[in-house]
Design an enzyme around this catalytic site. Structure first.
Site, PDB file in Angstrom:
ATOM      1  N   LYS B  12       0.831  -1.202   0.000  1.00 44.76           N
ATOM      2  CA  LYS B  12       0.000   0.000   0.000  1.00 44.76           C
ATOM      3  C   LYS B  12       0.869   1.258   0.000  1.00 44.76           C
ATOM      4  O   LYS B  12       0.562   2.242  -0.664  1.00 44.76           O
ATOM      5  CB  LYS B  12      -0.893  -0.026   1.254  1.00 44.76           C
ATOM      6  CG  LYS B  12      -2.133   0.831   1.167  1.00 44.76           C
ATOM      7  CD  LYS B  12      -3.082   0.441   2.307  1.00 44.76           C
ATOM      8  CE  LYS B  12      -4.291   1.336   2.384  1.00 44.76           C
ATOM      9  NZ  LYS B  12      -5.190   0.943   3.487  1.00 44.76           N
ATOM     10  N   ASP B  67      -9.327   5.015   5.943  1.00 41.56           N
ATOM     11  CA  ASP B  67     -10.274   3.976   6.338  1.00 41.56           C
ATOM     12  C   ASP B  67     -11.320   3.934   5.240  1.00 41.56           C
ATOM     13  O   ASP B  67     -11.772   4.978   4.768  1.00 41.56           O
ATOM     14  CB  ASP B  67     -10.916   4.279   7.688  1.00 41.56           C
ATOM     15  CG  ASP B  67     -11.529   3.030   8.321  1.00 41.56           C
ATOM     16  OD1 ASP B  67     -10.835   1.993   8.371  1.00 41.56           O
ATOM     17  OD2 ASP B  67     -12.696   3.071   8.729  1.00 41.56           O
ATOM     18  N   ASP B 151     -14.263  -5.326  -4.603  1.00 42.10           N
ATOM     19  CA  ASP B 151     -14.285  -4.998  -6.038  1.00 42.10           C
ATOM     20  C   ASP B 151     -15.071  -6.010  -6.880  1.00 42.10           C
ATOM     21  O   ASP B 151     -15.848  -5.602  -7.747  1.00 42.10           O
ATOM     22  CB  ASP B 151     -12.852  -4.891  -6.587  1.00 42.10           C
ATOM     23  CG  ASP B 151     -12.165  -3.599  -6.157  1.00 42.10           C
ATOM     24  OD1 ASP B 151     -12.820  -2.767  -5.511  1.00 42.10           O
ATOM     25  OD2 ASP B 151     -10.974  -3.433  -6.473  1.00 42.10           O
ATOM     26  N   LYS B 171     -10.221   2.199 -13.095  1.00 43.27           N
ATOM     27  CA  LYS B 171     -10.624   2.206 -11.681  1.00 43.27           C
ATOM     28  C   LYS B 171      -9.855   3.260 -10.894  1.00 43.27           C
ATOM     29  O   LYS B 171     -10.439   4.029 -10.132  1.00 43.27           O
ATOM     30  CB  LYS B 171     -10.379   0.814 -11.070  1.00 43.27           C
ATOM     31  CG  LYS B 171     -10.791   0.760  -9.604  1.00 43.27           C
ATOM     32  CD  LYS B 171     -10.263  -0.449  -8.850  1.00 43.27           C
ATOM     33  CE  LYS B 171     -10.326  -0.155  -7.348  1.00 43.27           C
ATOM     34  NZ  LYS B 171      -9.625  -1.147  -6.533  1.00 43.27           N
TER      35      LYS B 171
END
Lengths: 193, 193
Positions: B12, B67, B151, B171
């Site tokens: 991430k 979040d 997703d 996306k």
């Protein structure tokens, strides 16, 4: 007066039948084994109406159905109408475990919840509905042997024990279902006179 | 400028780092391996702040955290802040399966949902937050190999395919996270000048 209870659950028929016939003179609650519709409503009321309408269409007799669930504030009212199949299937133990797991990190002040029961009555003269609400909070773990559904994880307002730890008579005098049935009985007595 | 991303997920850090450093000149996103607080907030914002504040307290550097979740209308906004552990643990496959099972009887017009992402930024000069919302609906079954989380069961508004079937570039140009990051980048560029 005969009323069909739109459920295949014969235990429920005898339980509600005893309560209602004690409150409404001459009332006989009948079981139902006709077709069960898909409960695809978006509220307790819609689902109760769907079931009661199906039984009325099939039997031609006044028919009632209830829909109930637990509404958890921090879940935006869910499980709500999905309470009975919250974990994916109709498994009360799995449903309770899932709810406790989802709320694992939620502190007590944010665990507010309520049991909700809506009863719909559908007959040749029209439709009526009655809703009972029993406020409380979600426990941190299961406690108690009485009751069913979410009773072991629901602590009613004013108590420090779960609904499954209450004496069944106490529970049946104050529960969401009792409150809705009380309104129904009042209505039935009124229209009988 | 250095900003700590309050997550132990190095993937991430590199993904968001690439996006942010392309949008904000001189920005370096750092990983974080300090203590992880309990996310016991009652909203996306509270949880993002809890994580960003913990990282800021530990590192002394400006820290950000996000979040995110999926809000389903008929579930009153749930799974919401519980999205990542909806089925009880942090298992995306189980989470998706559970959501599809819960909504099994819900018709298409009642399956409205939205992906939501809130980013909190906490530093010596104060706190700021940014929220992106991506509207759509819950599919009836999983489709697609791209993406992660929900997703494969989320059909964005204007599409007939799931977010996991979209080209990742498409996306990443329109997702809830992209929208929140865009606001963050605009903010960082503004305070840098």
């Amino acid at each position: 007066m005969q009323i069909v209870l739109a459920t295949h659950n014969v235990h429920k028929v005898s339980e509600l039948g005893a309560i209602l016939s004690a409150a409404v003179e001459g009332l006989e609650l009948l079981g139902y084994d006709g077709p069960e519709p898909v409960e695809d409503g978006t509220s307790y009321l819609e689902n109760a109406l769907i079931k009661a309408r199906a039984a009325f269409a099939h039997t031609g007799l006044p028919s009632m159905a209830d829909d109930s669930g637990i509404a958890v504030e921090i879940l935006g009212g869910s499980p709500g109408i999905f309470s009975a199949r919250w974990a994916g299937g109709r498994d009360n133990i799995a449903n309770r475990r899932l709810l406790l797991a989802q709320l694992r990190d939620v502190v007590e002040e944010h665990r507010a919840a309520a049991f909700v029961c809506t009863i719909a009555l559908v007959g040749p003269d029209g439709e009526a509905s009655f809703t009972g609400i029993w406020p409380g909070r979600v426990a941190f773990e299961e406690q108690g042997e009485h009751g069913f559904g979410y009773d072991p994880v629901f602590i009613p307002e004013g108590f420090e024990v779960t609904a499954a730890e209450l004496d069944p008579e106490v529970k049946n005098s104050m529960s969401h279902r009792a409150l809705a049935l009380e309104q129904l009985a009042t209505y039935l007595n009124a229209i009988a006179n």
